[in-house]
Design a protein around this motif. Structure first.
Motif, PDB file in Angstrom:
ATOM      1  N   VAL A 224     -62.111  34.680   7.591  1.00  0.00           N
ATOM      2  CA  VAL A 224     -62.335  35.315   8.676  1.00  0.00           C
ATOM      3  C   VAL A 224     -61.117  36.561   8.541  1.00  0.00           C
ATOM      4  CG1 VAL A 224     -62.689  35.960  11.252  1.00  0.00           C
ATOM      5  CG2 VAL A 224     -63.637  33.981  10.275  1.00  0.00           C
ATOM      6  N   ASN A 225     -61.469  37.730   8.414  1.00  0.00           N
ATOM      7  CA  ASN A 225     -60.227  38.666   8.335  1.00  0.00           C
ATOM      8  C   ASN A 225     -60.302  39.586   9.574  1.00  0.00           C
ATOM      9  OD1 ASN A 225     -59.266  37.888   5.962  1.00  0.00           O
ATOM     10  ND2 ASN A 225     -59.855  39.646   4.710  1.00  0.00           N
ATOM     11  N   VAL A 226     -59.030  39.362  10.462  1.00  0.00           N
ATOM     12  CA  VAL A 226     -58.898  40.308  11.788  1.00  0.00           C
ATOM     13  C   VAL A 226     -58.025  41.532  11.087  1.00  0.00           C
ATOM     14  CG1 VAL A 226     -58.312  40.230  14.100  1.00  0.00           C
ATOM     15  CG2 VAL A 226     -59.107  38.242  12.949  1.00  0.00           C
ATOM     16  N   LEU A 227     -58.724  42.685  11.279  1.00  0.00           N
ATOM     17  CA  LEU A 227     -58.131  44.015  10.919  1.00  0.00           C
ATOM     18  C   LEU A 227     -57.549  44.665  12.374  1.00  0.00           C
ATOM     19  CD1 LEU A 227     -60.398  43.325   8.674  1.00  0.00           C
ATOM     20  CD2 LEU A 227     -59.854  45.620   7.938  1.00  0.00           C
ATOM     21  N   ARG A 228     -56.573  44.281  12.661  1.00  0.00           N
ATOM     22  CA  ARG A 228     -56.032  44.852  14.070  1.00  0.00           C
ATOM     23  C   ARG A 228     -54.563  44.675  13.841  1.00  0.00           C
ATOM     24  NH1 ARG A 228     -53.166  41.549  17.478  1.00  0.00           N
ATOM     25  NH2 ARG A 228     -53.250  42.279  19.749  1.00  0.00           N
ATOM     26  N   ASN A 229     -53.729  45.552  14.645  1.00  0.00           N
ATOM     27  CA  ASN A 229     -52.407  45.805  14.442  1.00  0.00           C
ATOM     28  C   ASN A 229     -51.886  45.721  12.766  1.00  0.00           C
ATOM     29  OD1 ASN A 229     -52.749  45.896  17.259  1.00  0.00           O
ATOM     30  ND2 ASN A 229     -50.548  44.514  17.245  1.00  0.00           N
ATOM     31  N   ILE A 230     -52.489  46.813  12.176  1.00  0.00           N
ATOM     32  CA  ILE A 230     -52.215  46.790  10.756  1.00  0.00           C
ATOM     33  C   ILE A 230     -51.025  47.654  10.374  1.00  0.00           C
ATOM     34  CG2 ILE A 230     -53.295  47.266   8.486  1.00  0.00           C
ATOM     35  CD1 ILE A 230     -56.203  47.560   9.985  1.00  0.00           C
ATOM     36  N   SER A 231     -50.032  46.785  10.158  1.00  0.00           N
ATOM     37  CA  SER A 231     -48.637  47.431   9.754  1.00  0.00           C
ATOM     38  C   SER A 231     -48.726  47.420   8.461  1.00  0.00           C
ATOM     39  CB  SER A 231     -47.625  46.850  10.299  1.00  0.00           C
ATOM     40  OG  SER A 231     -46.181  47.212   9.526  1.00  0.00           O
ATOM     41  N   VAL A 232     -47.694  48.099   7.498  1.00  0.00           N
ATOM     42  CA  VAL A 232     -47.669  47.878   6.267  1.00  0.00           C
ATOM     43  C   VAL A 232     -46.781  46.738   6.057  1.00  0.00           C
ATOM     44  CG1 VAL A 232     -47.879  50.363   5.415  1.00  0.00           C
ATOM     45  CG2 VAL A 232     -45.623  49.365   6.109  1.00  0.00           C
ATOM     46  N   SER A 233     -46.300  46.182   6.994  1.00  0.00           N
ATOM     47  CA  SER A 233     -45.294  44.866   6.846  1.00  0.00           C
ATOM     48  C   SER A 233     -46.235  43.495   7.078  1.00  0.00           C
ATOM     49  CB  SER A 233     -44.105  44.978   7.977  1.00  0.00           C
ATOM     50  OG  SER A 233     -43.542  46.147   7.565  1.00  0.00           O
ATOM     51  N   CYS A 234     -45.733  42.577   6.519  1.00  0.00           N
ATOM     52  CA  CYS A 234     -46.348  41.293   6.656  1.00  0.00           C
ATOM     53  C   CYS A 234     -45.771  40.794   8.143  1.00  0.00           C
ATOM     54  CB  CYS A 234     -46.057  40.279   5.667  1.00  0.00           C
ATOM     55  SG  CYS A 234     -46.772  38.594   5.612  1.00  0.00           S
ATOM     56  N   VAL A 244     -47.049  50.332  13.446  1.00  0.00           N
ATOM     57  CA  VAL A 244     -48.512  50.265  13.232  1.00  0.00           C
ATOM     58  C   VAL A 244     -49.114  51.660  13.399  1.00  0.00           C
ATOM     59  CG1 VAL A 244     -50.884  49.606  13.984  1.00  0.00           C
ATOM     60  CG2 VAL A 244     -48.819  47.992  13.982  1.00  0.00           C
ATOM     61  N   VAL A 245     -49.476  52.289  12.106  1.00  0.00           N
ATOM     62  CA  VAL A 245     -50.119  53.668  12.095  1.00  0.00           C
ATOM     63  C   VAL A 245     -51.331  53.613  11.733  1.00  0.00           C
ATOM     64  CG1 VAL A 245     -47.770  54.631  11.856  1.00  0.00           C
ATOM     65  CG2 VAL A 245     -49.067  53.896   9.753  1.00  0.00           C
ATOM     66  N   THR A 246     -52.070  52.568  11.180  1.00  0.00           N
ATOM     67  CA  THR A 246     -53.374  52.244  10.704  1.00  0.00           C
ATOM     68  C   THR A 246     -54.177  51.935  11.870  1.00  0.00           C
ATOM     69  OG1 THR A 246     -52.449  51.713   8.692  1.00  0.00           O
ATOM     70  CG2 THR A 246     -54.898  51.454   8.988  1.00  0.00           C
ATOM     71  N   PRO A 247     -55.387  52.838  12.193  1.00  0.00           N
ATOM     72  CA  PRO A 247     -56.289  52.335  13.328  1.00  0.00           C
ATOM     73  C   PRO A 247     -56.972  51.014  13.104  1.00  0.00           C
ATOM     74  CG  PRO A 247     -56.749  54.483  12.425  1.00  0.00           C
ATOM     75  CD  PRO A 247     -55.868  54.002  11.294  1.00  0.00           C
ATOM     76  N   ASN A 248     -57.081  50.473  14.193  1.00  0.00           N
ATOM     77  CA  ASN A 248     -57.812  49.184  14.239  1.00  0.00           C
ATOM     78  C   ASN A 248     -59.173  49.207  13.625  1.00  0.00           C
ATOM     79  OD1 ASN A 248     -55.714  47.690  15.290  1.00  0.00           O
ATOM     80  ND2 ASN A 248     -56.614  48.084  17.506  1.00  0.00           N
ATOM     81  N   VAL A 249     -59.720  48.213  12.845  1.00  0.00           N
ATOM     82  CA  VAL A 249     -61.045  48.369  12.345  1.00  0.00           C
ATOM     83  C   VAL A 249     -62.076  47.377  13.085  1.00  0.00           C
ATOM     84  CG1 VAL A 249     -62.283  48.035  10.359  1.00  0.00           C
ATOM     85  CG2 VAL A 249     -60.106  49.060  10.260  1.00  0.00           C
ATOM     86  N   GLY A 250     -61.841  45.933  12.854  1.00  0.00           N
ATOM     87  CA  GLY A 250     -62.595  44.895  13.537  1.00  0.00           C
ATOM     88  C   GLY A 250     -62.325  43.861  12.796  1.00  0.00           C
ATOM     89  N   ILE A 251     -63.367  43.089  12.633  1.00  0.00           N
ATOM     90  CA  ILE A 251     -63.429  41.865  11.926  1.00  0.00           C
ATOM     91  C   ILE A 251     -64.236  41.656  10.840  1.00  0.00           C
ATOM     92  CG2 ILE A 251     -63.423  39.121  12.487  1.00  0.00           C
ATOM     93  CD1 ILE A 251     -62.720  39.720  15.518  1.00  0.00           C
ATOM     94  N   VAL A 252     -64.099  41.061   9.792  1.00  0.00           N
ATOM     95  CA  VAL A 252     -65.021  40.533   8.625  1.00  0.00           C
ATOM     96  C   VAL A 252     -64.948  39.325   8.373  1.00  0.00           C
ATOM     97  CG1 VAL A 252     -65.106  42.895   7.726  1.00  0.00           C
ATOM     98  CG2 VAL A 252     -63.482  41.410   7.067  1.00  0.00           C
ATOM     99  N   GLY A 253     -66.187  38.617   7.968  1.00  0.00           N
ATOM    100  CA  GLY A 253     -66.090  37.398   7.801  1.00  0.00           C
ATOM    101  C   GLY A 253     -66.993  36.882   6.451  1.00  0.00           C
TER     102      GLY A 253
END
Length: 331
Positions: A224-234, A244-253
């Protein structure tokens, strides 16, 4: 879409869907960024999860702002996996998770110990798992207790990464299950330099490490990948992470690790140039696409997939064959 990515011979080149070959896997998608969203995705991909269950996630550095919220994980575990255990390993770098004592204090600060116990799997040493078909390794060192679990649920905060380009399920396992002293050193070190491995070699070593773990669990692993608060940093950068400059997307699994990471990358690169730019530059400059192509070469999954939108009663199939067409669905 991603018109500024120039063709190359390695991991700096994005492979468009039209150039991919082979079979298709199923990837489920929801825009519902919440514990319920995680639950809905997990319930579609959990058929082989049984017995003693480990949940691998990045628990973060102290006060890390972008990790999957512990409150979400608590609700998810209480409903879906009440007897599961979160698993982690100590870090290769000196910091707040370098020793088990430091790591446990960080877990406390971030709220994980408020509702569960965390197995730091290399606390009592290491063990090895075979790497089949690799060119860098024949075995990988992981935390000693990892093989005592029957099933593995990989719950990943998808984001950028300073060295890997992006951190998805592959990085979560490849780095996150390798023990803090030997395994992580095998991946990162080169000729005595603690951080000498970069670009293609690093992506390949991460993927071979991942392969050792998922081969061990066989069919009893899911992603399960959660695409939220996507920074270029780990999340390993904690409060020092880039904004965080990338918009939230959702969740994929998916039950396919390559498909779930490929879908995550595709969904970000389907954004308009302004929104995707930071992540696109981070992945390209670090040759992060090599994670995907090498997983395919190792037979770890499919980079073609059917993306099923579960936010509708009829669970619509999204048109990933022309991934830029996903934009009208307002991710």
């Amino acid at each position: 879409m991603s018109q500024n990515i120039q063709p190359g011979t390695g991991g700096e080149r994005y492979v468009p869907y039209s150039e991919r070959t082979g079979n298709e896997s199923i990837v489920y998608f929801t825009r519902d960024l919440s514990p319920e969203g995680i639950e809905k995705i997990y319930e579609r991909i959990n058929a082989n999860i049984k017995g003693k269950v480990a949940i691998k996630l990045h628990t973060g550095e102290p006060h890390g702002p972008n990790i999957i919220p512990p409150a979400w994980v608590k609700e998810f575990m209480q409903k879906e996996l009440p007897d599961a255990t979160i698993v982690e390993t100590n870090t290769f770098y000196d910091g707040d998770r370098y020793t088990t004592e430091q790591h446990r204090e960080t877990l406390k600060i971030n709220g994980w110990t408020d509702f569960t116990t965390v197995d730091i799997t290399d606390e009592h040493g290491t063990t090895t798992l075979p790497v089949k078909g690799g060119k860098w390794f024949t075995e990988m060192y992981v935390g000693k207790s990892l093989p005592t679990y029957d099933s593995l649920v990989v719950l990943t905060h998808f984001k950028g990464h300073a060295m890997g380009g992006f951190g998805g399920s592959n990085k979560n396992i490849g780095i996150g299950c390798a023990d803090g002293r030997i395994g992580k050193g095998m991946i990162h070190a080169k000729d005595g330099n603690d951080w000498g491995v970069v670009q293609e070699e690093l992506m390949e070593k991460i993927s071979e490490s991942t392969k050792a773990t998922i081969d061990h669990f066989g069919k009893q692993v899911t992603y399960v990948n959660v695409l939220r608060n996507i920074s270029v940093s780990c999340d390993c950068e904690g409060v020092g992470a880039q904004p965080v400059v990338t918009p939230n997307v959702g969740i994929v699994g998916s039950v396919d690790i390559l498909a779930v990471d490929q879908a995550s990358v595709d969904l970000i690169l389907a954004m308009n140039e302004k929104d995707r730019h930071a992540m696109e530059e981070r992945i390209t400059s670090r040759h992060g696409f090599r994670q995907l192509s090498y997983m395919k070469e190792l037979g770890m999954g499919n980079d073609k997939y059917i993306l099923i939108d579960i936010d509708h009663e009829d669970e619509r199939i999204l048109p990933v064959h022309a991934v830029e067409d996903v934009q009208p669905f307002h991710l």
